[in-house]
Scaffold this motif. Structure first.
Motif, short mmCIF file in Angstrom:
data_model
loop_
_atom_site.label_atom_id
_atom_site.label_comp_id
_atom_site.label_asym_id
_atom_site.label_seq_id
_atom_site.Cartn_x
_atom_site.Cartn_y
_atom_site.Cartn_z
N ARG A 16 -4.47 -3.98 3.33
CA ARG A 16 -5.52 -3.16 3.94
C ARG A 16 -6.30 -3.96 4.98
N ARG A 75 -4.31 -4.36 8.17
CA ARG A 75 -4.22 -3.19 9.06
C ARG A 75 -5.61 -2.66 9.45
N ASP A 95 -8.07 -1.53 7.80
CA ASP A 95 -8.51 -0.32 7.11
C ASP A 95 -10.02 -0.43 6.89
N THR A 96 -10.75 0.65 7.07
CA THR A 96 -12.20 0.57 6.83
C THR A 96 -12.56 0.92 5.38
N ARG A 97 -11.55 1.28 4.60
CA ARG A 97 -11.78 1.41 3.15
C ARG A 97 -11.25 0.15 2.50
N HIS A 98 -12.15 -0.63 1.96
CA HIS A 98 -11.78 -1.95 1.46
C HIS A 98 -11.58 -1.91 -0.05
N ASP A 102 -13.05 1.08 -4.23
CA ASP A 102 -12.83 1.33 -2.81
C ASP A 102 -14.21 1.37 -2.18
N ASP A 148 -16.22 2.11 1.32
CA ASP A 148 -16.11 2.65 2.68
C ASP A 148 -17.07 1.89 3.59
#
Ligand code: MCN
Length: 783
Positions: A442, A445, A447-450, A643, A645
């Motif tokens: 994540r 790439r 991703d903004t959801r960690h 998760d 955000d």
């Protein structure tokens, strides 16, 4: 364990509780009862100028409106604090009604007694109280500096300073020699217990005999009985305290409350049954709150991150008064700030501080969740400092399985443990390596959801407790527990226990223990409790003590019954007692199974007494009081997966893994239920709940609309695992579990959030980790 113990017997108490058939204090209809409402201070700190009760007294159906002045002669002592932790502890007198000065919003100043609840509520509004508002000490750190005094008559807000520093030089040396050190500050917000059933009390006087039955939604009928006697001057033997079905307590009903004392003295004065039922909004101010601590913890470590010393300093919010065990709560954690780690040098100091907020007291875990939070958060700070994985830093520091029994740097003896195995099991269930791979991908790439993975390894000291150790802690009572086992003429059994369950399933668990020992079917066993006229000895339920101490008392009483039955069996079988074996409820002569006698027949023989051996009394009854030699030390490893955000700060708890070790389990189904409930309470502290006061000391979260108790929708399915490391302290090898989930959960969740955002530079998020707080932490890290 046997065929019954360790099996998943459904809780026998649940049918009543879940179908609304159970009877709580508010369900008891008492002929002629009068209703009480309390007029409470709207100010956190104020001088009472005058109280005018005339208007209220003139309202319809009002019987009496009384103030502290009217009731002065009814009270012999103030409300009790049973834990004077230091000889010089400051303990301002705490009366059921304030007379000169109020010290928290919600403190009672007058009592209205009326023929109906509605009339009492109406009349309450007609009591006119004039106050001079005073500055309030609300913020804990400011209160600790004495900037504003919570009690005008005191010269400081400090109630006590309690140090536990076995060897100060060793701590200094360890810090001087350390390669790595970390210093962290954490805040434990105040929490409100929000038991499903608010508090309630109903007192029935027996007018001519001077006896009183006190029905109370309490965790402690036995302790309450003693204290009510002391507070009111009513002889102890004239009091009977009954806790009917009690809808949860979580520590908040481990107290002696002004309302209980007031109802009793009003029943005495008016000669009528008196009842008070707490309203939800009232309870948020009138019932003790939990936590309220500011912690500073420092770790010293060598080059590999092995911890050489722990230094912890705590400021603990007492609130306005010291309730039953308020001052001792942080001390229960004070022994375990090094947690599951092998540490040589230790220093803990706690300063108890008064504020103009609702008094604090025990809340699930009581001191141990706070301690666990401090060490489990700071060890992750150490992992970052040393540059190793959170799993690796823990493995380097664990007390090894072959070190038990383990003498700790704080002076305890941990009974048994195997922390690595619990960690392995939690990592296996979580699929730790896959989670780390997912987290990395994540991040790659963008991703903004960690994804965040948070670990917490805990040990707790529970099974309160050995009376002698409690004496060393200046606790005002012992820690033993009592049980009686009566085998009736028809071989049905009554187990009487001094524990007082309010959701923990003792009726099922104790029946299982007795069934196992006596070889009598579980359905033939009834468990009686929570009524001091039936269970005359006991120290009640809190501190995850009931199985380790009370369950053991049941076990030992059964063994005494068996020894008595053996005398009768030997007499009838014409055999030596030593030649008899007792298996599955049957005595038989070793090697001659045909010569046998079931316990059913012995019970009847004991009843008819036609042919008992000389000196044997005609009954099959025995009792046991058990005082353990040590606490028990359950442990476990929890893993939270979140998760986060990045754009909104919202945290989604997606998985929760709990591996707990409470030694041998009596009933794994109940254990799992306890862990579920406990975990949710810890998650609630991490993510949702907070008693918020404004600068004037007004509680801003006084309703369930503002105080966020999580529902099932906010909590994922909890994935459970167990390891079993029996305790050498208790004969069944069992340790407590009632608080374990709460102790493990909060640090796991916050560690997970910090882990999710660590690559952005976030190292801390305060509890509860609301979206706003998480979002702000991200922005600050960016700056
Ligand atoms: N048990 C078991 N095997 C073990 C350990 C426990 O089968 N090795 C079972 C016992 O037999 C018991 C139950 O688990 O039925 C809890 O036992 P124990 O750990 O001894 O805890 P207590 O019964 O002393 O309960 C007190 C604990 C505390 S301190 C709080 S706070 C709390 C908690 O229990 N409050 C509760 N659980 C609660 N559950 C409910 N529903 N409501 C509360 O208010």
């Amino acid at each position: 364990m046997s065929a019954v113990l360790g099996t998943r017997v459904p809780r026998r108490e649940d049918a009543e509780l879940l179908t609304g058939a159970a009877r709580f204090v508010d369900d008891l209809r008492i002929h002629g009862e009068l209703h009480v409402k309390l007029v409470r201070s709207p100010f956190a700190h104020a001088r009472i100028r005058s109280i005018d009760t005339a208007g209220a007294a003139a309202r319809p159906d009002v019987v009496a409106v009384l103030t502290a002045t009217d009731l002065r002669d009814e009270f012999v002592t103030p409300l009790p604090c049973a834990w004077p932790v230091t000889p010089d502890m400051v303990n301002p007198a705490h009366w059921p009604l304030a007379s000169d000065e109020v010290h928290y919003a919600g403190e009672p100043v007058a009592v209205v007694v009326a023929r109906s609840r509605v009339a009492a509520r109406d009349a309450m509004e007609w009591v006119v109280v004039e106050y001079d508002e005073l500055p309030a000490a609300v913020d804990l750190e400011t209160a600790a500096s004495d900037a504003t005094l919570a009690h005008s008559e005191l010269s400081s807000n400090t109630a006590y300073v309690w140090p536990l520093v076995p060897d100060p030089d060793a701590v200094d040396r360890a810090f001087a020699a350390a390669v790595h050190t970390v210093k962290e500050r954490y805040v434990h917000q105040r929490l409100i217990a929000m038991a499903m059933e608010p508090r309630g009390v109903a007192v029935v006087p027996e007018v001519y005999g001077g006896n009183y039955i006190v029905y109370s939604a309490t965790q402690i009928p036995h302790i309450l009985k003693v204290q009510l006697g002391l507070c009111t001057g009513i002889d102890e033997h004239k009091l009977r305290v009954v806790a009917p079905s009690v809808g949860g307590g979580f520590g908040s009903k481990l107290d002696v409350y002004g309302e209980e004392v007031l109802c009793l003295v009003l029943a005495r004065r008016l000669g009528r049954p008196i009842r008070w039922n707490e309203e939800r909004g009232e309870g948020t101010q009138a019932t003790v709150q939990g936590r309220g601590q500011i912690q500073q913890i420092e770790l010293a470590a060598d080059a590999e991150g092995r911890i050489t010393a722990v230094r912890a300093e705590v400021v603990a919010d007492m609130g306005a008064y010291l309730q039953l065990v308020t001052p001792g709560v942080p001390l229960l954690g004070g022994f375990i700030y090094h947690g599951v780690y092998d540490v040589a040098a230790y220093s803990f100091t706690c300063r108890g501080v008064f504020t103009n907020c609702t008094p604090t007291d025990a809340y699930r875990g009581a001191g141990r969740p706070e301690a666990t939070y401090a060490i489990e958060r700071s060890i992750e700070a150490l992992a970052r400092e040393v540059g190793v994985d959170p799993v690796e830093i823990r493995r380097r520091n664990f007390i090894a399985a072959d070190q038990f029994p383990y003498e700790t740097c704080a002076g305890l003896t941990y009974d048994s443990g195997d922390y690595s195995t619990a960690l392995d099991e939690a990592l296996r269930i979580a699929g730790y390596e896959q989670l780390r791979t997912e987290q990395a991908s994540r991040r790659d790439r963008r991703d903004t959801r960690h994804l965040g993975i948070g670990i917490s390894a805990y040990v707790e000291m529970c099974g309160l407790a050995p009376s002698r150790l409690l004496a060393q802690l200046s606790f005002g009572a012992g820690g033993w527990e009592h049980a009686e086992v009566r085998v009736l003429p028809t071989a049905k059994v009554e187990v009487i226990t001094g524990t007082s369950p309010h959701g923990q399933g003792h009726e099922t668990s104790w029946a299982m223990i007795a069934s196992d020992r006596l070889g009598i079917p579980i359905d033939h066993i009834e468990v009686l409790h929570s009524d001091t006229a039936i269970s005359h000895l006991g120290l009640d339920t809190y501190g995850s003590r009931s199985l380790a101490v009370g369950g053991t008392a049941v076990y030992l009483a059964c063994d005494k019954v068996i020894e008595k039955a053996r005398l009768i069996a030997a007499h009838h079988l014409e055999a030596a007692e030593a030649d008899l074996e007792f298996v599955d409820g049957q005595f038989s002569v070793r090697g001659t199974p045909a010569r046998s006698l079931p316990i059913e027949m012995i019970a009847f023989e004991a009843f008819t007494a036609h042919n008992l051996p000389d000196g044997v009394e005609p009954n099959l009854t025995a009792s046991a009081s058990y005082d353990p030699q040590n606490f028990t030390f359950p442990f476990g490893v929890h893993i939270a997966v979140v998760d986060v955000d990045e754009e909104t700060g919202a945290v989604d708890l997606v998985r929760y893994i709990a591996v707990d070790d409470c030694g041998n389990m009596v009933n794994p189904l109940i254990v799992e239920g306890q862990v579920h409930g406990g975990v949710v309470q810890g998650v609630a502290q991490a993510l949702f709940e907070e008693a918020v006061y404004d600068d004037a000391g007004q509680l801003r979260t006084a309703s369930l609309a503002d105080y966020l108790v999580p529902s099932a929708a906010e909590v994922p399915g909890i994935e459970l695992g167990h390891t079993i490391t029996p305790s050498p302290v208790t004969p069944m090898g069992a340790k407590g579990v009632g608080e374990a989930g709460t102790i493990g959960a909060a640090p796991a969740v916050i560690n997970a959030i910090v882990d999710a955002l660590s690559h952005l530079g976030v190292t801390d998020v305060a509890m509860p980790a609301t979206p706003e707080r998480v979002w702000t932490a991200i922005q600050e890290a960016r700056r």
